[in-house]
Scaffold this motif. Structure first.
Motif, PDB file in Angstrom:
ATOM      1  N   HIS A   1     -39.748   9.203  74.600  1.00  0.00           N
ATOM      2  CA  HIS A   1     -38.740   9.988  73.883  1.00  0.00           C
ATOM      3  C   HIS A   1     -39.277  10.474  72.556  1.00  0.00           C
ATOM      4  O   HIS A   1     -38.962  11.573  72.101  1.00  0.00           O
ATOM      5  CB  HIS A   1     -37.462   9.165  73.704  1.00  0.00           C
ATOM      6  N   GLN A   2     -40.104   9.625  71.933  1.00  0.00           N
ATOM      7  CA  GLN A   2     -40.674  10.000  70.650  1.00  0.00           C
ATOM      8  C   GLN A   2     -41.527  11.268  70.805  1.00  0.00           C
ATOM      9  O   GLN A   2     -41.399  12.221  70.042  1.00  0.00           O
ATOM     10  CB  GLN A   2     -41.546   8.849  70.137  1.00  0.00           C
ATOM     11  N   LEU A   3     -42.396  11.271  71.840  1.00  0.00           N
ATOM     12  CA  LEU A   3     -43.252  12.438  72.058  1.00  0.00           C
ATOM     13  C   LEU A   3     -42.412  13.682  72.339  1.00  0.00           C
ATOM     14  O   LEU A   3     -42.673  14.774  71.832  1.00  0.00           O
ATOM     15  CB  LEU A   3     -44.210  12.186  73.228  1.00  0.00           C
ATOM     16  N   LEU A   4     -41.378  13.493  73.134  1.00  0.00           N
ATOM     17  CA  LEU A   4     -40.498  14.614  73.454  1.00  0.00           C
ATOM     18  C   LEU A   4     -39.826  15.126  72.185  1.00  0.00           C
ATOM     19  O   LEU A   4     -39.672  16.347  71.988  1.00  0.00           O
ATOM     20  CB  LEU A   4     -39.454  14.147  74.477  1.00  0.00           C
ATOM     21  N   ALA A   5     -39.471  14.196  71.334  1.00  0.00           N
ATOM     22  CA  ALA A   5     -38.824  14.589  70.079  1.00  0.00           C
ATOM     23  C   ALA A   5     -39.789  15.385  69.214  1.00  0.00           C
ATOM     24  O   ALA A   5     -39.413  16.384  68.578  1.00  0.00           O
ATOM     25  CB  ALA A   5     -38.340  13.350  69.337  1.00  0.00           C
TER      26      ALA A   5
ATOM     27  N   SER B   1     -32.130  18.298  76.054  1.00  0.00           N
ATOM     28  CA  SER B   1     -31.205  17.738  77.039  1.00  0.00           C
ATOM     29  C   SER B   1     -31.608  16.351  77.517  1.00  0.00           C
ATOM     30  O   SER B   1     -30.773  15.505  77.734  1.00  0.00           O
ATOM     31  CB  SER B   1     -31.093  18.651  78.261  1.00  0.00           C
ATOM     32  N   PHE B   2     -32.917  16.185  77.712  1.00  0.00           N
ATOM     33  CA  PHE B   2     -33.331  14.909  78.315  1.00  0.00           C
ATOM     34  C   PHE B   2     -33.954  13.948  77.322  1.00  0.00           C
ATOM     35  O   PHE B   2     -34.121  12.791  77.618  1.00  0.00           O
ATOM     36  CB  PHE B   2     -34.319  15.177  79.456  1.00  0.00           C
ATOM     37  N   GLY B   3     -34.323  14.436  76.218  1.00  0.00           N
ATOM     38  CA  GLY B   3     -34.973  13.566  75.255  1.00  0.00           C
ATOM     39  C   GLY B   3     -33.978  12.977  74.297  1.00  0.00           C
ATOM     40  O   GLY B   3     -33.478  11.864  74.487  1.00  0.00           O
ATOM     41  N   VAL B   4     -33.601  13.738  73.330  1.00  0.00           N
ATOM     42  CA  VAL B   4     -32.796  13.238  72.230  1.00  0.00           C
ATOM     43  C   VAL B   4     -31.454  12.684  72.710  1.00  0.00           C
ATOM     44  O   VAL B   4     -31.064  11.579  72.377  1.00  0.00           O
ATOM     45  CB  VAL B   4     -32.573  14.354  71.197  1.00  0.00           C
ATOM     46  N   SER B   5     -30.800  13.435  73.577  1.00  0.00           N
ATOM     47  CA  SER B   5     -29.444  13.046  73.923  1.00  0.00           C
ATOM     48  C   SER B   5     -29.402  11.719  74.685  1.00  0.00           C
ATOM     49  O   SER B   5     -28.438  10.990  74.618  1.00  0.00           O
ATOM     50  CB  SER B   5     -28.791  14.152  74.751  1.00  0.00           C
TER      51      SER B   5
ATOM     52  N   PRO C   1     -35.298   6.251  80.683  1.00  0.00           N
ATOM     53  CA  PRO C   1     -36.605   6.851  80.429  1.00  0.00           C
ATOM     54  C   PRO C   1     -36.541   8.359  80.629  1.00  0.00           C
ATOM     55  O   PRO C   1     -35.680   8.861  81.333  1.00  0.00           O
ATOM     56  CB  PRO C   1     -37.514   6.203  81.491  1.00  0.00           C
ATOM     57  N   VAL C   2     -37.501   9.030  80.005  1.00  0.00           N
ATOM     58  CA  VAL C   2     -37.591  10.481  80.225  1.00  0.00           C
ATOM     59  C   VAL C   2     -37.860  10.691  81.701  1.00  0.00           C
ATOM     60  O   VAL C   2     -38.786  10.080  82.244  1.00  0.00           O
ATOM     61  CB  VAL C   2     -38.750  11.063  79.402  1.00  0.00           C
ATOM     62  N   PRO C   3     -37.051  11.515  82.359  1.00  0.00           N
ATOM     63  CA  PRO C   3     -37.310  11.719  83.791  1.00  0.00           C
ATOM     64  C   PRO C   3     -38.751  12.200  83.990  1.00  0.00           C
ATOM     65  O   PRO C   3     -39.278  12.973  83.189  1.00  0.00           O
ATOM     66  CB  PRO C   3     -36.317  12.816  84.179  1.00  0.00           C
ATOM     67  N   TRP C   4     -39.340  11.720  85.065  1.00  0.00           N
ATOM     68  CA  TRP C   4     -40.749  11.992  85.294  1.00  0.00           C
ATOM     69  C   TRP C   4     -41.023  13.510  85.314  1.00  0.00           C
ATOM     70  O   TRP C   4     -41.963  13.995  84.716  1.00  0.00           O
ATOM     71  CB  TRP C   4     -41.178  11.368  86.623  1.00  0.00           C
TER      72      TRP C   4
ATOM     73  N   VAL D   1     -39.455  15.855  83.853  1.00  0.00           N
ATOM     74  CA  VAL D   1     -39.390  16.453  82.507  1.00  0.00           C
ATOM     75  C   VAL D   1     -40.679  16.172  81.759  1.00  0.00           C
ATOM     76  O   VAL D   1     -41.249  17.051  81.107  1.00  0.00           O
ATOM     77  CB  VAL D   1     -38.173  15.903  81.736  1.00  0.00           C
ATOM     78  N   ALA D   2     -41.196  14.973  81.915  1.00  0.00           N
ATOM     79  CA  ALA D   2     -42.425  14.591  81.218  1.00  0.00           C
ATOM     80  C   ALA D   2     -43.623  15.367  81.747  1.00  0.00           C
ATOM     81  O   ALA D   2     -44.673  15.400  81.119  1.00  0.00           O
ATOM     82  CB  ALA D   2     -42.666  13.097  81.347  1.00  0.00           C
ATOM     83  N   VAL D   3     -43.479  15.938  82.910  1.00  0.00           N
ATOM     84  CA  VAL D   3     -44.565  16.784  83.430  1.00  0.00           C
ATOM     85  C   VAL D   3     -44.311  18.250  83.134  1.00  0.00           C
ATOM     86  O   VAL D   3     -45.197  18.979  82.684  1.00  0.00           O
ATOM     87  CB  VAL D   3     -44.720  16.549  84.962  1.00  0.00           C
ATOM     88  N   VAL D   4     -43.076  18.673  83.366  1.00  0.00           N
ATOM     89  CA  VAL D   4     -42.764  20.103  83.217  1.00  0.00           C
ATOM     90  C   VAL D   4     -42.854  20.538  81.759  1.00  0.00           C
ATOM     91  O   VAL D   4     -43.443  21.586  81.456  1.00  0.00           O
ATOM     92  CB  VAL D   4     -41.366  20.409  83.809  1.00  0.00           C
TER      93      VAL D   4
END
Lengths: 314, 252, 856
Positions: free
Chosen positions: A201-205, A268-272, A278-281, A283-286
């Motif tokens: 989530h941190q990376l996504l943020a 949508s998938f990270g912060v909220s 966990p970050v859906p797989w 999302v972590a790829v796309v």
């Protein structure tokens, strides 16, 4: 249209890989320095360290091929007499220094049993600081190399170095997230795994924040060229604006795919859901793929279009 | 436009300076500026300039071919050429000619970007030259020239451009294009010599330089040149056609 | 502020400390190149840009076009590196054009042919074998001997495109005359034949020279002197100087904005072929408004304006008024599209500015009745007093070389009358109807040559109707044996039976004689700058060889010898130092010679016109030597009179005007009087109006809604057919989009850059449209340089047969960047139709339709 560009795919790829290296190092170093001496930070930082080194070496290998006389490249490094006004002189040195730092930095992660508290911890942190500094220089250099050229009005913008830098950091974060998504195996310790989820989530943020900044920078870039730039610059920017030859590519791939889609997905998938799952797989790829592709297209468009557009009148 | 031989007073845009400073080249900027003026400050003997009297040019391309022949410039590139600017509405149509070459600027943007020092402005005569044994072919200088004068020579694999025929000029001959021009539209000489033809022409004619807004301080002066660009739109007519006869016709 | 020197010092210190790469490893020449103290010379020397070493200079003469400028070739390591202006030439004053400098490309054209080639497959199939010169020349000699022995030497036809000066004398006056064939074709009628005919009908022989150095005003009808002209650079650079330094006004009438029109004070668009209406109307204004300057009135004394050669000036003016009455400016506006008030204004301006240079070229001439446009122009110049005066339209002067004439006893030449068009087709084929030669040969009623040899000529490409030319040249039943003499494998040579590889003009000898723009003759020579490549040979040497083989030695064995002998025979050149002087200096003019003006005013001494065999023609009031004509006796000559005795003009001595006998305007080719003939009895006898008159161009009278008129033109960096193998020129000009006015284009939905089809009665071509307001509506203008389908890789992409060509390693071959658009050749569209008066090919009369094929 692109057959008379002195800087072409090779250069774009080099700049891209260099940026990726700088960005990956940035993410790695930030995790290392900001994170508590915690195994999850260290593990993710390792992805960044390796990625940084691989990217910078790959880019560095491409570099001589861009020169017509690669065996004379040594002249650049010894050119203290005349090189002090040449961005490329600095760039060449930054690349070598940063490359060396990232090599040693990656080395510190390679030891069997390397951890945040091992006997290299101190040296590793020093290298992280140094790498951050030289990475910043190198990351900015890629933009400055172009932005300093008044003869290329599309490049000649104070925003461009920042755009390239932020894009580099974004790519780094995306690259690390991608590696994380691919290589991370679920940890048996639920507490540890929870912290790993948080790293995701941190990376996504970070991507979200950087993408937000980048969106603002793109806006400023266009605004500067149109409103504050010379006639040459406002004429040149038309190639990226609706109706221009590079408009579709730039806005669809570099902006929508490379910035807006990551923002939406990350939001949508990270912060909220930060504390919930966990970050859906996918999302972590796309998201990383979008960022990586968008970053490449952004550089491609600006570097190529910048050589097609030219000053107006005479 | 210049009315005399005084240099145009055009300061660079503030943000450009800012951009340059980001490179960490702030130090260099403090040291810089000397390169361009050293030809004069260093007590140089000559300040070579070319005056192009566009009124005389009838577009016969003798200079273009003379230059090709002088240097055997590979097909696809030119060190010098003549552009044609055709504009107007029928039957009030004009065509004028604009010979082009390196401006040997006093503030040459191509020189500082060179990472090896292969390109430099000579102290003794102000000619901007390229040392083909030093150039690594990074193409920075090509990107830096706002006049699209530099190119990559496929034979030498180095940057290349007009050097005012230094092998001729240093041995007492006019540049090849000057010798070749049948209408004497190209006049070459020493601006430091107040009695030279170029000094006299610059003093007594309304002269202009190309893209003065770039602050490059060109040493090629034009008399009677048409500065219209392909994208310039005028109220009174819609047709402007700029032909360069170069491979990449859109570049100027 | 630290300057560069400090940097250098810093660098030096650092280098000595082993830290820096110093400039020591750099290009030493750039470092050592000093600053030259004295003034910089404009030429006379040359240095290599690589080694900085001086090159060897060889003075010679250009031959990229008929202007033949003196020049200097610079040689380094046996290689011609560069062609530079000849600084000592009074004709060029040290100038050259782009074409001249690109001559280097001819020598090293990777597609030039080096060995004699004999066809082995079908004609035109492209299969060849290499033969030795001996074999080739033996075969030709045998065939020619056979024809001569059979009493039909005229069945050897020699056809040249550009053959001048010593080559012409050697080949035509000596070799062909000694052999005995008069079947000799030229190419003047696809060039400017009608202009010469008009001059022969008015003031005698050509050329006309324009005195830009001394003029006050320039009026130009369809001459593109800044891009192409028979005396291009020598005249053009003087014009540029006059326009800028003396701020002269110049007005140009043209169908299109040529570079000459562009540099003029005013471009006045005119419909194709209607310049003559404007010219006649200007004459009308000047005569009717009594604006004739005093110089014009005085000059009328030397003009024939009525049938009666003795008319007074008032009678002449009355005759002019009567003749010109119908040609009002309003009438001219209706025909030409030029506003009447413009015509009046320019006529008044012309009359008020003396001297004025009134100039013309192919614009008004290459049409039906093109002769009349040039005659009308002569009239305009005459009545404004701008004939042969400083600043006006001059009778040009060139050097008079003496040369060895070969064997004394020459047979009477036989002739196949194939060069003058069909019977009754052309009134004055003085300069042949070369564009019609193939048609006449095919038709066959004047016989057909059994050996057809061409030299520096491109019959297939250069004439109209390329398709027919190809068919005829390919047809062995029409031309059983053909020989091409050429350095290059062009469209015509590809259809030959035998190709004799010629040395380029940079590898051979000539003396040269083109006219001088400053009216002072200049002697100059051409000499080999480099030796002929491969087995190529100077054609002058070849004819000597051929003559030996036929047992008729010419008295000299090489062109070099011919040139050397000529130098020793020509008094002025001999006095200067002869051959050796010419080899060293290239050019010579006598500094004592004054410019020649008013040549017609020279009085003929009584001893000349009272000499033996000189008789007085009462009707024409002139003296002539009957023995130089074809008259059989003095009585016959007196009875037939000057006008009607064949070749009487050759015996012309002088014209009696008032109580004096003047040299007058010496006739050439036709029996005109010594007056400047505005009134031409010769024209009258051929059924035309005697005074310059307007005849409408038949095809243009009832144009359909879709019809356009095709105009062709030349550009500054190409000659018509012979320079496209020069890479430096073809790089600049390789595509010839069709110029079309925006209004005309819009009516056909054509936008700039669109692919269009141009169709005529003869065929169609596809090319690109260049939509520009620089051309008159209703016209499509296509330059005539492009669309080669042979002539080497630079010109066409098609290589010469590999085993015969130079095959020099030329990296530029891989850098040809114009392969996708090499333009189109307009001659496929243009029928071979002659001007009924002068025989000029009507290049600019063709009616075409244009349609869009594809958008850009």
């Amino acid at each position: 249209m692109t057959d008379h560009n002195f800087w072409g795919l090779l250069d774009i790829t080099y700049i891209y890989l260099g940026g990726l290296g700088v960005g990956a190092f940035f993410v790695s170093a930030m995790l290392l320095l900001l994170g508590r001496n915690d195994r999850t930070h260290f593990t993710v930082a390792r992805y960044g360290a390796f990625l940084a080194f691989v990217a910078i070496v790959a880019g560095g290998i491409l570099l001589p091929f861009e020169l017509e006389h690669p065996f004379r490249a040594w002249r650049v490094y010894l050119n203290f007499a005349h090189g002090l006004r040449s961005p490329m002189f600095y760039g060449a040195w930054f690349l070598v220094i940063f490359g060396a730092i990232s090599f040693f930095y990656a080395l510190t992660f390679m030891r069997r049993g390397a951890s945040a508290e091992d006997d290299l911890a101190r040296g590793r942190k020093v290298l992280a600081w140094l790498g951050l500094a030289f990475g910043l220089c190198l990351g900015l250099y890629y933009g400055v190399l172009h932005a300093s050229l008044a003869a290329r009005p599309l490049w000649h913008s104070p925003v461009l170095p920042l755009m390239f830098l932020v894009s580099a950091y974004m790519s780094g974060a995306a690259g690390v997230l991608f590696l994380f998504a691919i290589f991370h195996r679920k940890n048996s310790d639920a507490e540890v795994e929870k912290r790993f989820v948080r790293r995701g989530h941190q990376l996504l943020a970070w991507i979200l924040i950087l993408a937000g900044i980048q969106a603002v920078l793109v806006f400023l870039y266009v605004l500067f060229a149109n409103a504050f730039g010379s006639g040459d610059q406002s004429a040149a920017i038309q190639i990226l604006l609706p109706g221009g030859a590079f408009a579709t590519q730039f806005w669809l791939w570099a902006v929508v795919l490379g910035i807006l889609v990551p923002i939406v997905l990350a939001a949508s998938f990270g912060v909220s859901r930060a504390e919930r799952a966990p970050v859906p797989w996918w999302v972590a790829v796309v998201v990383p793929l979008c960022v990586l592709i968008g970053g490449y297209v952004m550089r491609y468009d600006i570097i190529i279009a910048g050589q097609i557009t030219h000053p107006m009148g005479l | 436009m210049k009315d005399s031989n005084s240099k145009p007073d055009i300061s660079r845009r503030a943000f450009l300076g800012g951009g340059a400073a980001v490179t960490g080249a702030g130090a260099a900027a403090a040291l810089g500026g000397g390169v361009a003026n050293s030809a004069v400050e260093g007590g140089a003997k000559k300040h070579y300039v070319m005056v192009i009297d566009a009124r005389r040019c009838y577009g016969v391309q003798a200079c273009t071919v003379a230059c090709k022949a002088e240097y055997k410039v590979p097909l696809g590139e030119n060190r010098s050429w003549v552009e044609e600017i055709e504009k107007g509405n029928y039957p009030n149509v004009t065509r004028s000619f604009l010979p082009r070459l390196c401006n040997h600027c006093d503030e040459p943007p191509c020189v500082p970007v060179c990472p090896t020092g292969a390109t430099f402005k000579r102290d003794e005569d102000g000619i901007v030259v390229i040392d083909k044994d030093v150039c690594i072919g990074c193409k920075s200088c090509i990107q830096a020239c706002p006049y699209d004068q530099r190119f990559l020579n496929e034979d030498t694999h180095t940057a290349d451009k007009c050097d005012f025929c230094i092998h001729r000029v240093s041995q007492g001959l006019q540049p090849a294009c000057v010798e070749a021009c049948p209408s004497r539209a190209r006049i070459f000489g020493d601006l430091n010599d107040p009695d030279s033809e170029v000094s006299r022409l610059i003093a007594t004619n309304k002269v202009s330089v190309l893209r003065p807004g770039y602050g490059t301080e060109p040493n090629v002066y034009y008399i009677g040149a048409d500065h219209t660009g392909e994208n310039d739109h005028y109220a009174e007519f819609s047709y402007v056609d700029v032909k360069t006869n170069r491979r990449f016709a859109e570049r100027r | 502020m630290t300057n560069r020197r400090d940097f250098l010092k810093l660098g030096a210190i650092a280098a000595s400390a082993g830290l820096l790469g110093s400039r020591a490893r750099a290009d030493a020449r750039l470092q050592s190149a000093g600053v030259h103290a004295g003034p910089l010379l404009h030429g006379g020397k040359d240095f290599s840009p690589i080694t900085y070493e001086e090159r060897k200079a060889v003075p010679s003469a250009c031959y990229q076009c008929v202007t033949r400028c003196p020049m200097v070739g610079y040689v380094e390591n046996g290689r011609l590196e560069k062609i530079s202006p000849q600084m000592n030439s009074i004709r060029t004053e040290g100038t050259l054009c782009a074409k001249a400098q690109a001559g280097v490309n001819h020598v090293y054209d990777p597609d030039r042919i080096l060995y004699p080639m004999r066809r082995v497959g079908k004609r035109g199939e492209g299969k060849w074998k290499r033969v030795r010169w001996d074999e080739a020349l033996d075969e030709i000699a045998e065939r020619l001997k056979k024809l001569r022995d059979a009493g039909t030497p005229e069945k050897f036809m020699f056809h040249y495109g550009r053959m001048k000066s010593s080559t012409s004398k050697m080949v035509k006056s000596v070799f062909l005359a000694t052999y005995g064939t008069g079947t000799i074709g030229d190419h003047t009628s696809i060039c400017e034949g009608s202009k010469w005919v008009a001059q022969e009908l008015s003031w005698g022989g050509h050329y006309d020279n324009w005195d830009f150095d001394n003029t006050q005003f320039i009026l130009n009808f369809g001459s593109n002197v800044f891009e192409a002209h028979t005396n291009h650079t020598p005249v053009a650079h003087r014009l540029a100087r006059a326009l800028v330094e003396r701020n002269l006004r110049m007005i140009t009438f043209d169908v299109r904005l040529s570079n000459t029109a562009a540099k003029s004070s005013e471009w006045i668009p005119v419909k194709p072929g209607t310049d003559i209406a404007v010219i006649l109307a200007m004459c009308n204004v000047i005569v009717n408004e009594d604006l004739m300057p005093v110089e014009g009135r005085e000059f009328l004394r030397f003009c024939r304006v009525t049938r009666d050669v003795g008319a007074t000036t008032e009678e002449k003016i009355a005759a002019l008024k009567a003749h010109l009455a119908e040609y009002t400016p309003e009438w001219a506006e209706g025909i030409s599209g030029v506003p009447a008030e413009k015509i009046v204004a320019i006529a008044r301006e012309l009359a008020s500015k003396h001297p004025a240079a009134i100039i013309s070229y192919r614009g008004p001439i290459t049409h039906a009745f093109g002769v009349e446009a040039e005659r009308a122009l002569q009239m305009l110049a005459a009545i404004t007093g701008n004939i042969d005066n400083p600043g006006g339209r001059l009778k040009a002067v060139g050097p008079k070389w003496k040369y060895p004439k070969g064997p004394k006893d020459k047979p009477k030449s036989g002739v196949l009358e194939v060069t003058k068009g069909f019977e009754g087709q052309v009134a004055f084929p003085n300069h042949h109807v070369s564009n019609q030669i193939f048609d006449v040969i095919r038709e066959g009623s004047f016989g057909r040559p059994e050996v057809y040899m061409w030299y520096k000529y491109q019959p297939v490409y250069s004439n109209g109707d390329c398709k027919a030319n190809e068919e005829i040249l390919k047809d062995e039943s029409i031309l059983p044996f053909t020989v091409a003499v050429t350095p290059f494998y062009d469209e015509s040579a590809a259809l030959a039976d035998l190709i004799l590889p010629e040395a380029t003009y940079l590898e051979r000898w000539d003396w040269e004689d083109m006219v001088s723009p400053n009216q002072v003759p200049e002697y100059y020579i051409r000499q080999p700058i480099v030796p002929p490549m491969g087995e190529t040979r100077d054609f002058g040497d070849v004819v000597c060889d051929l003559a030996e083989r036929m047992g008729m030695p010419l008295g000299f064995k090489t062109k070099e010898e011919f040139v050397r002998l000529s130098c020793e025979m020509t008094p002025e050149v001999k006095a200067a130092g002869g051959f050796e002087y010419m080899k060293t200096h290239g050019v010579y003019h006598n500094p004592q010679t004054k410019p020649v003006y008013y040549s017609y005013l020279r009085e003929i001494p009584e001893s000349d016109y009272k000499a033996e065999d000189v008789i007085y023609d009462v009707r024409e009031q002139l003296y002539w030597n009957w023995k130089k004509s074809k008259a059989r006796s003095r009585e016959e000559a007196l009875e037939k009179g000057y006008m009607h005795t064949k070749n009487a003009y050759k015996g012309y001595v002088g014209q009696r005007i008032g109580d004096k006998v003047y040299r007058g305007f010496v006739p050439d080719k036709v029996n005109k009087t010594g007056y400047m003939e505005i009134y031409s009895e010769l024209m009258e006898e051929k059924g035309f109006k005697p005074m310059p008159s307007y005849y409408p161009i038949p095809e243009h009278q009832e144009l359909g809604k879709d019809d356009l008129i095709l105009t062709t033109f030349k550009v500054n960096v190409q000659s018509h057919s012979r320079t496209q193998n020069c890479k430096w020129l073809t790089e600049i000009y390789h595509a010839n989009p069709a110029w079309i006015n925006p209004e005309t284009a819009a009516a056909r939905g054509i936008a700039n850059g669109d692919l269009i089809k141009v169709k005529s009665e003869k065929g169609e071509i596809t090319t690109k449209a260049r939509v520009t307001p620089a051309v008159v509506p209703g016209v499509v203008a296509i330059s005539n340089h492009c669309g080669h389908w042979k002539y080497g890789r630079y010109a066409s992409g098609s290589a010469a047969p590999e085993e015969f060509r130079l095959n020099e390693k030329d990296p530029d071959l891989d850098r040809i960047w114009w392969s996708d658009d090499r333009g189109a050749h307009p001659n496929w569209l243009i029928p071979n139709k002659p001007d009924p008066i002068g025989g000029e090919q009507r290049w600019n009369d063709t009616v075409v339709k244009v349609e869009k094929v594809a958008a850009a």
